[in-house]
Enzyme design. Structure first.
Site, PDB file in Angstrom:
ATOM      1  N   ARG A 260     -25.879 -16.406 -72.026  1.00 25.17           N
ATOM      2  CA  ARG A 260     -24.593 -15.741 -72.235  1.00 25.17           C
ATOM      3  C   ARG A 260     -24.599 -15.014 -73.571  1.00 25.17           C
ATOM      4  O   ARG A 260     -24.937 -15.590 -74.604  1.00 25.17           O
ATOM      5  CB  ARG A 260     -23.459 -16.769 -72.218  1.00 25.17           C
ATOM      6  CG  ARG A 260     -23.399 -17.510 -70.895  1.00 25.17           C
ATOM      7  CD  ARG A 260     -22.215 -18.454 -70.818  1.00 25.17           C
ATOM      8  NE  ARG A 260     -22.210 -19.128 -69.516  1.00 25.17           N
ATOM      9  CZ  ARG A 260     -21.308 -20.018 -69.135  1.00 25.17           C
ATOM     10  NH1 ARG A 260     -20.312 -20.339 -69.960  1.00 25.17           N
ATOM     11  NH2 ARG A 260     -21.373 -20.567 -67.943  1.00 25.17           N
ATOM     12  N   ARG A 275     -21.842 -23.670 -79.347  1.00 23.73           N
ATOM     13  CA  ARG A 275     -21.802 -22.442 -78.543  1.00 23.73           C
ATOM     14  C   ARG A 275     -23.145 -21.734 -78.704  1.00 23.73           C
ATOM     15  O   ARG A 275     -23.516 -21.352 -79.811  1.00 23.73           O
ATOM     16  CB  ARG A 275     -20.661 -21.539 -79.028  1.00 23.73           C
ATOM     17  CG  ARG A 275     -20.434 -20.301 -78.177  1.00 23.73           C
ATOM     18  CD  ARG A 275     -19.238 -19.506 -78.676  1.00 23.73           C
ATOM     19  NE  ARG A 275     -18.007 -20.273 -78.585  1.00 23.73           N
ATOM     20  CZ  ARG A 275     -17.261 -20.357 -77.488  1.00 23.73           C
ATOM     21  NH1 ARG A 275     -17.605 -19.702 -76.402  1.00 23.73           N
ATOM     22  NH2 ARG A 275     -16.166 -21.075 -77.471  1.00 23.73           N
ATOM     23  N   GLU A 347     -15.236 -28.491 -74.417  1.00 25.47           N
ATOM     24  CA  GLU A 347     -15.327 -28.298 -72.972  1.00 25.47           C
ATOM     25  C   GLU A 347     -16.765 -28.484 -72.503  1.00 25.47           C
ATOM     26  O   GLU A 347     -17.681 -27.820 -72.997  1.00 25.47           O
ATOM     27  CB  GLU A 347     -14.863 -26.875 -72.629  1.00 25.47           C
ATOM     28  CG  GLU A 347     -14.929 -26.570 -71.157  1.00 25.47           C
ATOM     29  CD  GLU A 347     -14.800 -25.066 -70.884  1.00 25.47           C
ATOM     30  OE1 GLU A 347     -14.178 -24.365 -71.706  1.00 25.47           O
ATOM     31  OE2 GLU A 347     -15.346 -24.618 -69.871  1.00 25.47           O
ATOM     32  N   SER A 350     -16.120 -27.065 -66.215  1.00 29.68           N
ATOM     33  CA  SER A 350     -15.008 -26.286 -65.730  1.00 29.68           C
ATOM     34  C   SER A 350     -15.137 -26.323 -64.214  1.00 29.68           C
ATOM     35  O   SER A 350     -16.112 -25.822 -63.665  1.00 29.68           O
ATOM     36  CB  SER A 350     -15.153 -24.860 -66.263  1.00 29.68           C
ATOM     37  OG  SER A 350     -13.937 -24.183 -66.239  1.00 29.68           O
ATOM     38  N   ARG A 388     -23.114 -29.633 -75.341  1.00 24.31           N
ATOM     39  CA  ARG A 388     -21.935 -30.355 -75.821  1.00 24.31           C
ATOM     40  C   ARG A 388     -21.960 -31.808 -75.382  1.00 24.31           C
ATOM     41  O   ARG A 388     -21.373 -32.668 -76.037  1.00 24.31           O
ATOM     42  CB  ARG A 388     -20.669 -29.655 -75.337  1.00 24.31           C
ATOM     43  CG  ARG A 388     -20.512 -28.291 -75.992  1.00 24.31           C
ATOM     44  CD  ARG A 388     -19.326 -27.542 -75.448  1.00 24.31           C
ATOM     45  NE  ARG A 388     -19.293 -26.172 -75.956  1.00 24.31           N
ATOM     46  CZ  ARG A 388     -18.500 -25.224 -75.464  1.00 24.31           C
ATOM     47  NH1 ARG A 388     -17.693 -25.504 -74.459  1.00 24.31           N
ATOM     48  NH2 ARG A 388     -18.528 -24.017 -75.977  1.00 24.31           N
TER      49      ARG A 388
END
Length: 426
Positions: A260, A275, A347, A350, A388
Site C-alpha cells: 500500500r 503503518r 486496527e 476490518s 499490529r
RNA sequence: GGAGAGGUGGCUGAGUGGUCUAAAGCGCUUGAUUGCUAAUCAGGUGUACGCCUAACAGCGUACCGAGGGUUCGAAUCCCUUCCUCUCCGCCA
C-alpha cells in the site's frame, strides 16, 4: 457497483443512502443518462432486426437468380444508421458504467449514521489490559532491545515505511501465519489459497480498488500489473465470471504480503510497525447466498476474534459509521488491539459485508431456487494483519525487564520458545 | 525468448460467406411405456440487455476467447490482442 434499476425504482432512497456517507449524488442526471441509453438501444435493435430480415431476403433473391441491387443498397443505408447509433450506444453505456463504478455502496440500515470515526460505536470489548506495574514501552523501543527488528536497514533498502524482522521476530511472524492458517482451515472451515500477488486492472475493478483509488496502489507499468493491497483482491476475483452451482457457502483463507502506498497517510501514526508500505496478512473471504450474508458477517468477525482470543490479547470491536466505511462495503466491523506502550487501539482487522456490490462488478453469481443466476454476496476480513498483531503481542506481553512472553498457543510454532529475552541480540 | 497447433453451448465435438434462430453425442430434465432398477421412445435444456408485462410468460437484439475491420450479410475472410497445448531454449 449498484444496479441502475435500484436507482430507477428508488431514487429517493439512493440519494439518502449516499447522503449518509457525505455524498451529494445527482441521481436525476444518472437516470437521464439511463433513459437515453435505453432509447438508443431500442432504436438500434429495431434497425438490426430490419437488417437481418432484409439480408436474409437478399440471400433468397440471389439464390433464385433475381436482381438484388436495390435491396442491397437499402440495407447498406440501414447499416450506416446502425453504426452511427451503435457508437452512441457504446458511449452512453460506458459513461453510465463509469459513473456507477465511481459511486460507493449503500450502507446497510443497521449502520449508525455519522460523519467520521468519532461516531463509531464500540460494540464489545474482550479481555482486559495486562497488569503492568511499570511504564510499558512502545514496541519500537522494545524491538531495539530485543534485537528483532531492523528499521534503519530496511529504510536503507526501500525507504521509510518498510520493516525488516530478524531472528525471533521473523520466526514470530512465520509462527503467527501458520497458527492463523491452521486455525481457519481446521476449526473454521476455510480452504487455504496461495494466490498471485500481482493482478491486472480487471481484478482491481472487481473488488472496487479501481478506478477510484489508483494512487493507493503500487503499479508495474512495464507489465500493466499491480501489487495487491490485500489478499481480498486475488481471493475474491478467483471466482470472477463464475456461476456457483450449489456449492455455497465458499470460504477461502490465504496469507499474502500486502502493498500500500499510503498516499493519504501523511501525519498519521507511522512510527515502528504501525503503518507500513508492505506487510503480511491472513485474509478471510466468503461467498454466500444473499439471505445469509449478515449472519455470515457475524461469523466471519468471530473467526478473526478467535485468533486474538487464543492469543489472549485484549481487543475491542467497533462498528464503522456511514461516514467512515470503506467504498465497497455495506457494513463493516473493525477489530482493534490494545497497545499499552502507545496507549492506543490499533486496527488489526476490518470485516465487511459487500452484499452484491463486488459480485456485480466481478460477475460472481449462483443459481437460486428457481435455477436463475443471481449475484452472490461477498464478505471479507483480515484474520488478521501481522504487524499490529506483533505490536500488541510485544506491548501486551512485555515484562518489567523488557522481555516478552510468547502466547502459549504459539510456542509449538516457535520451537517451544516461551520468552524473547533482551539478551537475544547477538 | 524461438517454432508450431488450437480457443465453438455444462462436457465432447462438427461447422471456411446466406434455412447457424450452431449438427451430433454425452450430461441434465419433463413425459410416455414396461410390475422396481435398467432400457426404449418423445420433448425440453445457456447468458446478458431491451420492449411489453401479473409473470422467472411473450417478442426482439447481441453473444462461437477479446477488440477492431471487410461485406447487403461473418462462428466462417482480414488485422490486433489475450490465453491454452506441444516441441526447443533459459531457469527457482
Amino acid at each position: 457497483m449498484l444496479d441502475i434499476r435500484t436507482l430507477r425504482n428508488n431514487p429517493e432512497t439512493a440519494r439518502r443512502k449516499w447522503a449518509s456517507r457525505g455524498l451529494d449524488v445527482d441521481v436525476d442526471a444518472l437516470l437521464a443518462l439511463d433513459d437515453r441509453r435505453r432509447a438508443v438501444i431500442a432504436e438500434v435493435e429495431t434497425l438490426q432486426r430490419q437488417r437481418n430480415e432484409e439480408s436474409k431476403r437478399i440471400g433468397q433473391l440471389k439464390k433464385a437468380g433475381e436482381d438484388a441491387d436495390g435491396a442491397m443498397e437499402a440495407v447498406r443505408e440501414i447499416g450506416q444508421k446502425i453504426s452511427a447509433l451503435d457508437k452512441e450506444r457504446g458511449e452512453a453505456e460506458s459513461r453510465l458504467a463509469e459513473q456507477l463504478m465511481g459511486l460507493p455502496n449503500f450502507p446497510h440500515d443497521s449502520v449508525p449514521v455519522g460523519a467520521d470515526e468519532s461516531a463509531n460505536p464500540v460494540i464489545r470489548t474482550w479481555g482486559q489490559a495486562p497488569e503492568q506495574d511499570f511504564e510499558p514501552q512502545a514496541h519500537w523501543d522494545l524491538a531495539e532491545k530485543l534485537g528483532i527488528f531492523e528499521f534503519q536497514r530496511a529504510a536503507a533498502l526501500s525507504g521509510a515505511g518498510f520493516s525488516c524482522l530478524t531472528g525471533a521476530g521473523a520466526r514470530l511472524s512465520r509462527a503467527l501465519i501458520s497458527f492463523m492458517l491452521d486455525l481457519h482451515t481446521t476449526e473454521h472451515g476455510y480452504t487455504e489459497v496461495n494466490a498471485p500477488y500481482l493482478v491486472n486492472d480487471e481484478a482491481l475493478r472487481g473488488t472496487g480498488q479501481l478506478p477510484k483509488f489508483a494512487e493507493d496502489l503500487y503499479r508495474l507499468p512495464a507489465d500493466n500489473l499491480w501489487l495487491i493491497p490485500t489478499a481480498e483482491v486475488p481471493l475474491t476475483n478467483l471466482y470472477r465470471d463464475h456461476i456457483f452451482e450449489g456449492e455455497l457457502p465458499v470460504n477461502l483463507t490465504g496469507h499474502t504480503p500486502c502493498f500500500r502506498r499510503e498516499a493519504g497517510a501523511a501525519g498519521k501514526m507511522t512510527r515502528g510497525m504501525n503503518r507500513l508500505h508492505q506487510f503480511d496478512k491472513v485474509e478471510l473471504v466468503k461467498f454466500v447466498k444473499p439471505s445469509e450474508s449478515y449472519e455470515a458477517l457475524e461469523t466471519l468477525t468471530g473467526h478473526a476474534e478467535a485468533v486474538l482470543q487464543k492469543l489472549g490479547l485484549h481487543y475491542r470491536v467497533i462498528t464503522l459509521c456511514t461516514g467512515d466505511m470503506g467504498f465497497s462495503s455495506a457494513k463493516t466491523y473493525d477489530i482493534e488491539l490494545w497497545a499499552p506502550g502507545q496507549q492506543a487501539w490499533l486496527e488489526v482487522s476490518s470485516c465487511s459485508n459487500f452484499e452484491d456490490y463486488q459480485a456485480r462488478r466481478a460477475r460472481i453469481r449462483y443459481r437460486n431456487e428457481n435455477g436463475k443466476p443471481e449475484f452472490v454476496h461477498t464478505l471479507n476480513g483480515s484474520g488478521v494483519a501481522l504487524p499490529r498483531l506483533i505490536v500488541a503481542i510485544l506491548e501486551q506481553g512485555q515484562r518489567a525487564d523488557g522481555s516478552v512472553v510468547i502466547p502459549e498457543v504459539l510456542r509449538p510454532y516457535m520451537g517451544g520458545l516461551e520468552r524473547i529475552e533482551v539478551t537475544a541480540r547477538a
